[in-house]
Design a protein around this motif. Structure first.
Motif, PDB file in Angstrom:
ATOM      1  N   THR A  58      -1.245  42.168  14.189  1.00 18.55           N
ATOM      2  CA  THR A  58      -2.249  43.282  13.697  1.00 18.55           C
ATOM      3  C   THR A  58      -1.368  43.474  12.780  1.00 18.55           C
ATOM      4  O   THR A  58      -2.518  44.538  11.192  1.00 18.55           O
ATOM      5  CB  THR A  58      -3.348  43.929  14.712  1.00 18.55           C
ATOM      6  N   GLY A  59      -0.573  44.557  12.468  1.00 17.21           N
ATOM      7  CA  GLY A  59       0.272  44.737  11.676  1.00 17.21           C
ATOM      8  C   GLY A  59       0.608  43.834  10.075  1.00 17.21           C
ATOM      9  O   GLY A  59      -0.105  44.554   9.028  1.00 17.21           O
ATOM     10  N   TRP A  60       0.477  42.788  10.588  1.00 17.72           N
ATOM     11  CA  TRP A  60       0.800  42.202   9.556  1.00 17.72           C
ATOM     12  C   TRP A  60      -0.404  41.691   8.747  1.00 17.72           C
ATOM     13  O   TRP A  60      -0.688  41.546   7.954  1.00 17.72           O
ATOM     14  CB  TRP A  60       1.413  41.055   9.946  1.00 17.72           C
ATOM     15  N   GLN A  61      -1.453  41.453  10.173  1.00 10.24           N
ATOM     16  CA  GLN A  61      -2.830  41.113   9.280  1.00 10.24           C
ATOM     17  C   GLN A  61      -3.184  42.680   7.945  1.00 10.24           C
ATOM     18  O   GLN A  61      -4.419  42.466   7.062  1.00 10.24           O
ATOM     19  CB  GLN A  61      -3.732  41.426  10.058  1.00 10.24           C
ATOM     20  N   ILE A  62      -3.111  44.097   8.713  1.00  7.42           N
ATOM     21  CA  ILE A  62      -3.989  44.851   7.676  1.00  7.42           C
ATOM     22  C   ILE A  62      -2.588  44.885   6.612  1.00  7.42           C
ATOM     23  O   ILE A  62      -3.367  45.505   5.714  1.00  7.42           O
ATOM     24  CB  ILE A  62      -3.597  46.289   8.901  1.00  7.42           C
ATOM     25  N   PHE A  63      -1.626  45.325   7.177  1.00  7.84           N
ATOM     26  CA  PHE A  63      -0.905  44.689   5.671  1.00  7.84           C
ATOM     27  C   PHE A  63      -1.148  43.995   4.215  1.00  7.84           C
ATOM     28  O   PHE A  63      -1.617  44.373   3.429  1.00  7.84           O
ATOM     29  CB  PHE A  63       0.733  44.356   6.021  1.00  7.84           C
ATOM     30  N   ARG A  64      -1.349  42.704   5.513  1.00 12.45           N
ATOM     31  CA  ARG A  64      -1.812  41.783   3.930  1.00 12.45           C
ATOM     32  C   ARG A  64      -3.997  42.410   3.758  1.00 12.45           C
ATOM     33  O   ARG A  64      -4.336  41.731   2.613  1.00 12.45           O
ATOM     34  CB  ARG A  64      -2.523  40.287   4.681  1.00 12.45           C
ATOM     35  N   LEU A 122      -4.358  44.922   2.331  1.00 11.56           N
ATOM     36  CA  LEU A 122      -4.401  46.821   1.463  1.00 11.56           C
ATOM     37  C   LEU A 122      -2.052  46.389   1.275  1.00 11.56           C
ATOM     38  O   LEU A 122      -1.444  47.660   1.184  1.00 11.56           O
ATOM     39  CB  LEU A 122      -4.299  47.927   2.263  1.00 11.56           C
ATOM     40  N   PRO A 123      -1.963  45.664   0.841  1.00 11.98           N
ATOM     41  CA  PRO A 123      -0.501  44.862   0.387  1.00 11.98           C
ATOM     42  C   PRO A 123      -0.178  46.185  -1.199  1.00 11.98           C
ATOM     43  O   PRO A 123       1.105  46.925  -0.872  1.00 11.98           O
ATOM     44  CB  PRO A 123      -0.595  43.770  -0.325  1.00 11.98           C
ATOM     45  N   ALA A 124      -1.544  46.303  -1.548  1.00  8.34           N
ATOM     46  CA  ALA A 124      -0.673  47.314  -3.383  1.00  8.34           C
ATOM     47  C   ALA A 124      -0.551  48.933  -2.657  1.00  8.34           C
ATOM     48  O   ALA A 124       1.257  49.563  -3.253  1.00  8.34           O
ATOM     49  CB  ALA A 124      -1.833  47.395  -4.655  1.00  8.34           C
ATOM     50  N   ALA A 125      -1.110  49.966  -1.904  1.00  5.05           N
ATOM     51  CA  ALA A 125      -0.944  50.713  -1.421  1.00  5.05           C
ATOM     52  C   ALA A 125      -0.067  50.703  -0.282  1.00  5.05           C
ATOM     53  O   ALA A 125       1.320  51.552  -0.122  1.00  5.05           O
ATOM     54  CB  ALA A 125      -1.452  51.249  -0.402  1.00  5.05           C
ATOM     55  N   SER A 126       0.414  49.858   0.185  1.00  3.38           N
ATOM     56  CA  SER A 126       1.295  50.026   1.592  1.00  3.38           C
ATOM     57  C   SER A 126       3.216  49.760   1.050  1.00  3.38           C
ATOM     58  O   SER A 126       3.802  50.201   0.920  1.00  3.38           O
ATOM     59  CB  SER A 126       1.165  48.894   2.592  1.00  3.38           C
ATOM     60  N   ILE A 127       2.326  48.711   0.169  1.00  2.00           N
ATOM     61  CA  ILE A 127       4.197  48.910  -0.480  1.00  2.00           C
ATOM     62  C   ILE A 127       4.528  49.875  -1.834  1.00  2.00           C
ATOM     63  O   ILE A 127       5.901  50.113  -1.921  1.00  2.00           O
ATOM     64  CB  ILE A 127       3.885  47.501  -1.626  1.00  2.00           C
ATOM     65  N   ALA A 128       3.827  50.431  -2.214  1.00  2.00           N
ATOM     66  CA  ALA A 128       3.620  51.407  -3.217  1.00  2.00           C
ATOM     67  C   ALA A 128       3.820  52.835  -2.030  1.00  2.00           C
ATOM     68  O   ALA A 128       5.236  52.944  -3.017  1.00  2.00           O
ATOM     69  CB  ALA A 128       2.015  51.853  -4.099  1.00  2.00           C
ATOM     70  N   TYR A 129       3.757  52.595  -1.423  1.00  2.00           N
ATOM     71  CA  TYR A 129       3.633  53.914  -0.408  1.00  2.00           C
ATOM     72  C   TYR A 129       5.055  53.787   0.609  1.00  2.00           C
ATOM     73  O   TYR A 129       5.975  55.044   0.179  1.00  2.00           O
ATOM     74  CB  TYR A 129       2.552  54.613   0.596  1.00  2.00           C
ATOM     75  N   ALA A 130       5.612  53.021   0.306  1.00  2.00           N
ATOM     76  CA  ALA A 130       6.400  52.559   1.480  1.00  2.00           C
ATOM     77  C   ALA A 130       8.173  52.340   0.265  1.00  2.00           C
ATOM     78  O   ALA A 130       9.662  52.908   0.790  1.00  2.00           O
ATOM     79  CB  ALA A 130       6.581  50.927   2.297  1.00  2.00           C
ATOM     80  N   VAL A 188       9.944  47.745   1.619  1.00  3.52           N
ATOM     81  CA  VAL A 188       8.531  48.031   1.168  1.00  3.52           C
ATOM     82  C   VAL A 188       7.531  46.940   1.615  1.00  3.52           C
ATOM     83  O   VAL A 188       6.025  47.052   1.563  1.00  3.52           O
ATOM     84  CB  VAL A 188       8.509  47.191   0.100  1.00  3.52           C
ATOM     85  N   VAL A 189       7.647  45.979   2.401  1.00  2.20           N
ATOM     86  CA  VAL A 189       7.208  44.975   3.547  1.00  2.20           C
ATOM     87  C   VAL A 189       7.353  45.574   5.189  1.00  2.20           C
ATOM     88  O   VAL A 189       6.382  45.757   5.846  1.00  2.20           O
ATOM     89  CB  VAL A 189       7.114  43.218   2.928  1.00  2.20           C
ATOM     90  N   LEU A 190       8.406  45.428   5.587  1.00  4.97           N
ATOM     91  CA  LEU A 190       8.722  45.567   7.109  1.00  4.97           C
ATOM     92  C   LEU A 190       8.298  46.971   7.224  1.00  4.97           C
ATOM     93  O   LEU A 190       7.756  46.660   8.367  1.00  4.97           O
ATOM     94  CB  LEU A 190      10.473  44.853   6.964  1.00  4.97           C
ATOM     95  N   PHE A 191       8.879  47.574   6.585  1.00  2.38           N
ATOM     96  CA  PHE A 191       8.514  49.362   7.149  1.00  2.38           C
ATOM     97  C   PHE A 191       7.134  49.174   7.359  1.00  2.38           C
ATOM     98  O   PHE A 191       6.115  50.112   8.734  1.00  2.38           O
ATOM     99  CB  PHE A 191       9.018  50.510   6.278  1.00  2.38           C
TER     100      PHE A 191
END
Length: 273
Positions: free
Chosen positions: A32-38, A40-48, A239-242
């Protein structure tokens, strides 16, 4: 309507009873964590990425000062303050559930709206982090002293006998503090973020959930610890794993503390999203 709203105390007490969770729930939460990341990748990567940049500066300074063995304690110390950052990912998860476009500002805005209890958890995490770094520094001075030890290659530490001993003893010390923080914050942060409990209720619920599912909780803690340390020591991966681990933690929380469907909240129970 936002999920950050406070709930009636009587209703809240009924909604913070933990359900047992199994190893299969850990796997499902990671998926589920991977699916959520996919989603909204841009905001997730930017925040991390903000925290990855801070980590890069800290690790570079440690190497420049010749204190490279301190890289592991500093990286491990992130596990003590990391839970306080999860509220930003929780907010991004809520936005994804509402099928709205998430932005970096949304993650940081979650802190402005955070309840006092969540700031108490963050303060406790920071306090234990300072204890950990102070203890690690004292141990470093006793076991290694003033020897200048820069990185031999980027992020590669010279593994001399005293360095290995320092890392082993330091990791043992840090694991105790890390487990304390894990038990306190694993589920209290999202409970506080969603306004489902006050500080005392949230912390007690989290501790009970961890000790009531001890072996699975240890396994989950090891997954989070190993994944986070790997991500910190290989910063491009951070920026991906976290974010994936953060979203997985929120997904596990929803399984352990399912939120009954409220047509006005926009939040679906675990497994129906």
């Amino acid at each position: 309507m936002s999920t950050d709203r406070a709930l009636d105390p009587a209703a809240s007490a009924l909604r913070v009873t933990a359900r047992p969770f199994r190893f299969s729930d850990l796997v499902d939460s990671l998926v589920t964590g991977w699916q959520i990341f996919r989603t909204l990748p841009a905001a997730s990567i930017a925040y991390a990425g903000v925290f990855a940049l801070v980590g890069l500066v800290l690790l570079a300074m440690i190497g420049y000062l010749g204190l490279s063995p301190m890289a592991l304690p500093v990286s491990g110390g992130f596990l003590l303050v990391g839970p306080a950052l999860l509220t930003g990912f929780s907010r991004l998860t809520a936005i994804a559930a509402e099928t709205r476009k998430a932005r970096l500002s949304d993650a940081f805005a979650a802190f402005a709206r955070a309840p006092a209890g969540l700031w108490l958890v963050a303060s406790l995490c920071t306090f234990l982090f300072l204890i950990w770094i102070t203890d690690a520094a004292v141990l470093y001075a006793l076991m290694i002293g003033s020897e200048h030890l820069p990185y031999e290659l980027p992020w590669l530490i010279r593994l001399e006998p005293q360095v290995v001993a320092f890392e082993l003893w330091g990791s043992l010390m840090g694991s105790v503090l890390a487990f304390i923080i894990f038990a306190i914050s694993a589920f209290s942060v999202p409970l506080l973020h969603e306004g489902r409990a006050d500080f005392v209720q949230a912390v007690l619920a989290s501790v009970r959930a961890v000790f009531g599912n001890f072996l699975t909780s240890i396994a989950w803690g090891l997954i989070l610890t190993g994944g986070t340390l790997l991500a910190i020591l290989m910063l491009p991966l951070f920026v991906v794993l976290f974010p994936v681990l953060a979203y997985a933690s929120f997904a596990l929380y929803r399984r352990v503390f399912p939120f009954p469907f409220d047509p006005g909240s926009g939040v679906m129970p675990s497994g129906q999203r």
